[in-house]
Design an enzyme around this catalytic site. Structure first.
Site, PDB file in Angstrom:
ATOM      1  N   GLY A  88      44.946  10.414 -26.187  1.00  0.00           N
ATOM      2  CA  GLY A  88      44.744  11.865 -26.164  1.00  0.00           C
ATOM      3  C   GLY A  88      43.440  12.259 -26.836  1.00  0.00           C
ATOM      4  O   GLY A  88      42.745  13.172 -26.395  1.00  0.00           O
ATOM      5  N   GLY A  89      43.085  11.549 -27.920  1.00  0.00           N
ATOM      6  CA  GLY A  89      41.793  11.792 -28.568  1.00  0.00           C
ATOM      7  C   GLY A  89      40.640  11.428 -27.647  1.00  0.00           C
ATOM      8  O   GLY A  89      39.671  12.189 -27.516  1.00  0.00           O
ATOM      9  N   TRP A 126      40.701  11.403 -24.479  1.00  0.00           N
ATOM     10  CA  TRP A 126      40.655  12.369 -23.379  1.00  0.00           C
ATOM     11  C   TRP A 126      39.626  13.459 -23.668  1.00  0.00           C
ATOM     12  O   TRP A 126      38.961  13.961 -22.763  1.00  0.00           O
ATOM     13  CB  TRP A 126      42.037  12.994 -23.174  1.00  0.00           C
ATOM     14  CG  TRP A 126      42.072  14.092 -22.153  1.00  0.00           C
ATOM     15  CD1 TRP A 126      42.144  13.961 -20.796  1.00  0.00           C
ATOM     16  CD2 TRP A 126      42.040  15.517 -22.394  1.00  0.00           C
ATOM     17  NE1 TRP A 126      42.164  15.196 -20.188  1.00  0.00           N
ATOM     18  CE2 TRP A 126      42.105  16.166 -21.145  1.00  0.00           C
ATOM     19  CE3 TRP A 126      41.976  16.291 -23.552  1.00  0.00           C
ATOM     20  CZ2 TRP A 126      42.101  17.557 -21.022  1.00  0.00           C
ATOM     21  CZ3 TRP A 126      41.971  17.671 -23.421  1.00  0.00           C
ATOM     22  CH2 TRP A 126      42.037  18.292 -22.178  1.00  0.00           C
ATOM     23  N   HIS A 127      39.489  13.817 -24.941  1.00  0.00           N
ATOM     24  CA  HIS A 127      38.534  14.865 -25.299  1.00  0.00           C
ATOM     25  C   HIS A 127      37.092  14.367 -25.254  1.00  0.00           C
ATOM     26  O   HIS A 127      36.166  15.175 -25.179  1.00  0.00           O
ATOM     27  CB  HIS A 127      38.848  15.408 -26.695  1.00  0.00           C
ATOM     28  CG  HIS A 127      40.103  16.232 -26.744  1.00  0.00           C
ATOM     29  ND1 HIS A 127      41.362  15.674 -26.802  1.00  0.00           N
ATOM     30  CD2 HIS A 127      40.294  17.577 -26.735  1.00  0.00           C
ATOM     31  CE1 HIS A 127      42.270  16.640 -26.830  1.00  0.00           C
ATOM     32  NE2 HIS A 127      41.651  17.799 -26.792  1.00  0.00           N
ATOM     33  N   GLY A 128      36.884  13.061 -25.314  1.00  0.00           N
ATOM     34  CA  GLY A 128      35.523  12.527 -25.239  1.00  0.00           C
ATOM     35  C   GLY A 128      35.440  11.138 -25.849  1.00  0.00           C
ATOM     36  O   GLY A 128      36.226  10.782 -26.723  1.00  0.00           O
TER      37      GLY A 128
END
Length: 619
Positions: free
Chosen positions: A404-405, A407-409
């Site tokens: 999930g982290g 996913w942000h970049g």
């Protein structure tokens, strides 16, 4: 003369201006929506015509937001529409799995190209000693097709909202495979579902099972529904323009741009202000999207539920960006084994995360650390079969939060941010199973250890840890003594307040790494983000001149007061908020119109010269 004016007007209307995308906070968006809604009202009772019209409007909206990337959105729509059709007709399970895998690989491959190209190229260059340069293949293709050099090819620009419509497409295909839904028959209906403009560029992530059934429902907007829609629009604008933009422009952005110019108190204050800013910004967008959709007769899923009322990290992620949390749960956490067992995917992800972490940190010690930790956990699970379920559950939770982290970049900071949230969830699960005295013993030992490191190593980060663990120790001790005096009975409101306070502070600390990794050129993000986070930690954990704190607080009084007011409003009981929503929705239309005009005039006083884009546009 008149013809030239008209021609220039239409050229500006249909031209894409990268510096001025179509934002909810601009007058042009509301002019666009007023026109869309006026035409929509002519045939709102004819579903196919209505959906086709809104599909066309959504494409125009995305073009005005992202220009040439409209072609990418159209590709995702056409490709997933055709694959879903083929998947539904296929009865053989192996071929059905093939079509799902192919679709997911293409969808996520497109996302990976635009979002992770710099990371992948750097990884290959470091691994093989090559010197590959990032080039925009789409730009080269368009230049070739047009015979021009209009499109930039030396850098890859991230299309607005690509993560959201890509994840929405993936969930659609997977749900067709699971036979939760049947494919949308009409291309216009499917295009409308995947591109509905209110939520297209920053969510919420709308699953087909939640939206497709609304495609052919008769238009039915009651008086109360209309009033609630208008309320959400006003609520979102107030959050964005007053809380988010004012805190960002007048304080938070300045500190994050150069932390070393500001004191420890100012850095810490900016961090807390950013925590409120990012909530007001993102939930403000969702509120506006929800209200706009409601006026057209559509319901979007709830995306926020007062997340800073959460009593644990786990509860926080049930309240924050709820549609992403559910997406990660249903399409990542559960397929990995969830709370049942570990799967092959669990160990593949552990290996991938170890490699990614090593590359981002520039040290293979990270991979060795992950390998040693994994081996230790594996031995624990082998020796203690009774704990195996708990261990695999926590591993899958940790993997989900780390991905999930990412996913942000593809930034070390985003990986740390995801990892910290995962650690918070794991520790909470273990912490709740302990007795009060065991908690006191452990937190006392940790506090003592942090204190020793703070005194001997002289690193600011240990000063921070020591201060915070000391606060936790004091709070835990007070709770233990009060329970002792009350014969073991907890004090409900005190326990809740303490848990909410701890969770909010922890989540705010993780935001340091989230904010530091945002708003940066992908080619430079990793190093810049790490330096920003490091500098803020050094300032916050460094020596404070407490005699100057009152003067600094007074200097920033408007920002700090706004922060306090924003948090008080956020912590208001839900039944109270529901009551004033209903009161607003029941106002006579002339009174409601007067209130709206008053809010707009009030908002105008806060508008900055350069409107701020929504934070999640970059994801």
């Amino acid at each position: 003369m008149v013809w030239n004016v008209i021609r220039e007007f239409f050229m500006n209307l249909f031209a894409f201006d990268q510096a001025h995308p179509l934002l909810f906070t601009q007058f042009y968006f509301w002019a666009f929506f007023a026109l869309v809604f006026a035409v929509f009202s002519l045939f709102h009772s004819k579903p196919l015509l209505r959906n086709g019209y809104l599909f066309a409007c959504s494409l125009f909206f995305y073009y005005k937001t992202s220009g040439v990337f409209l072609a990418l959105l159209l590709f995702v729509i056409v490709y997933n529409f055709l694959v879903a059709k083929r998947l539904h007709k296929t009865q053989n399970e192996r071929w059905r799995s093939f079509w799902v895998v192919l679709s997911v690989v293409v969808d996520l491959g497109v996302l990976a190209y635009f979002k992770y190209a710099y990371f992948l190229v750097d990884f290959v260059n470091n691994l093989l000693g090559t010197s590959i340069q990032v080039r925009d293949v789409l730009g080269e293709l368009l230049n070739g097709l047009t015979g021009t050099s209009l499109f930039r090819v030396d850098a890859i620009i991230l299309p607005v909202g690509i993560s959201f419509f890509t994840f929405q497409a993936v969930s659609y295909i997977v749900d067709v495979k699971r036979r939760k839904i049947t494919p949308v028959e009409n291309f216009l209906d499917f295009g409308f579902y995947l591109s509905f403009f209110p939520q297209l560029v920053a969510g919420p992530i709308v699953r087909a099972v939640e939206f497709v059934e609304q495609l052919h429902k008769p238009y039915n907007v009651s008086r109360r529904w209309f009033g609630i829609g208008v309320f959400w629009i006003m609520n979102g604008l107030l959050k964005k323009l007053i809380l988010a933009d004012y805190l960002a422009v007048n304080f938070a952005d300045r500190v994050f741009e150069n932390p070393l110019m500001y004191s420890g108190f100012e850095n810490l204050s900016a961090l807390f202000c950013y925590s409120l800013q990012v909530y007001a910004d993102f939930s403000g967008y969702t509120d506006i999207a929800t209200g706009v959709a409601m006026l057209m007769g559509f319901y979007l899923p709830k995306n926020f539920n007062s997340p800073y009322k959460a009593r644990s990290t786990q509860e926080f992620w049930r309240r924050w960006h709820m549609t992403l949390s559910r997406w990660l749960r249903d399409y990542l956490y559960i397929p990995l084994g969830g709370n049942r067992n570990a799967s092959a995917g669990t160990f593949i992800i552990i290996f991938a995360i170890a490699v990614i972490g090593s590359f981002l940190s520039g040290s293979w010690w990270v991979a060795l650390g992950v390998a040693a930790l994994s081996a230790g956990i594996g031995i624990w699970a082998w020796l203690r079969p009774a704990d195996r379920k708990l261990i695999t559950t926590n591993i899958n939770s940790m993997n989900t939060m780390l991905l999930g982290g990412l996913w942000h970049g593809a930034s070390w900071n985003f990986m740390i941010w995801g990892g910290l949230n995962g650690i918070g969830m794991v520790i909470y699960k273990i912490w709740t199973k302990m007795s009060m005295w065991m908690k006191l013993l452990i937190i006392g030992a940790v506090t003592a250890l942090c204190g020793i490191f703070s005194l001997t190593l002289h690193y600011p980060v240990w000063n921070m840890f020591f201060a915070w663990t000391l606060v936790i120790l004091a709070g835990t001790l007070v709770k233990a003594l009060l329970r002792r005096l009350r014969d073991g009975k907890p004090i409900g409101w005190l326990d809740s307040a303490w848990d909410i306070f701890q969770t909010f502070v922890f989540i705010t600390f993780t935001r340091l790494f989230f904010r530091s990794g945002s708003n940066l050129d992908p080619a430079l993000a990793n190093e810049q983000a790490w330096n920003t986070a490091k500098n803020m930690v050094n300032q916050i954990g460094g020596a404070w001149d407490l005699s100057l704190v009152p003067a600094m607080a007074w200097q920033h009084r408007s920002v700090l007061l706004l922060f306090v007011v924003g948090m008080i409003i956020h912590w208001l009981p839900e039944h109270f908020k529901r009551r004033y929503r209903i009161v607003f929705s029941r106002l006579p239309l002339p009174v409601m119109a007067a209130v709206v005009v008053g809010i707009i005039v009030f908002l105008y006083q806060f508008i900055t010269a350069d409107l701020q884009s929504f934070i999640y546009f970059q994801f």
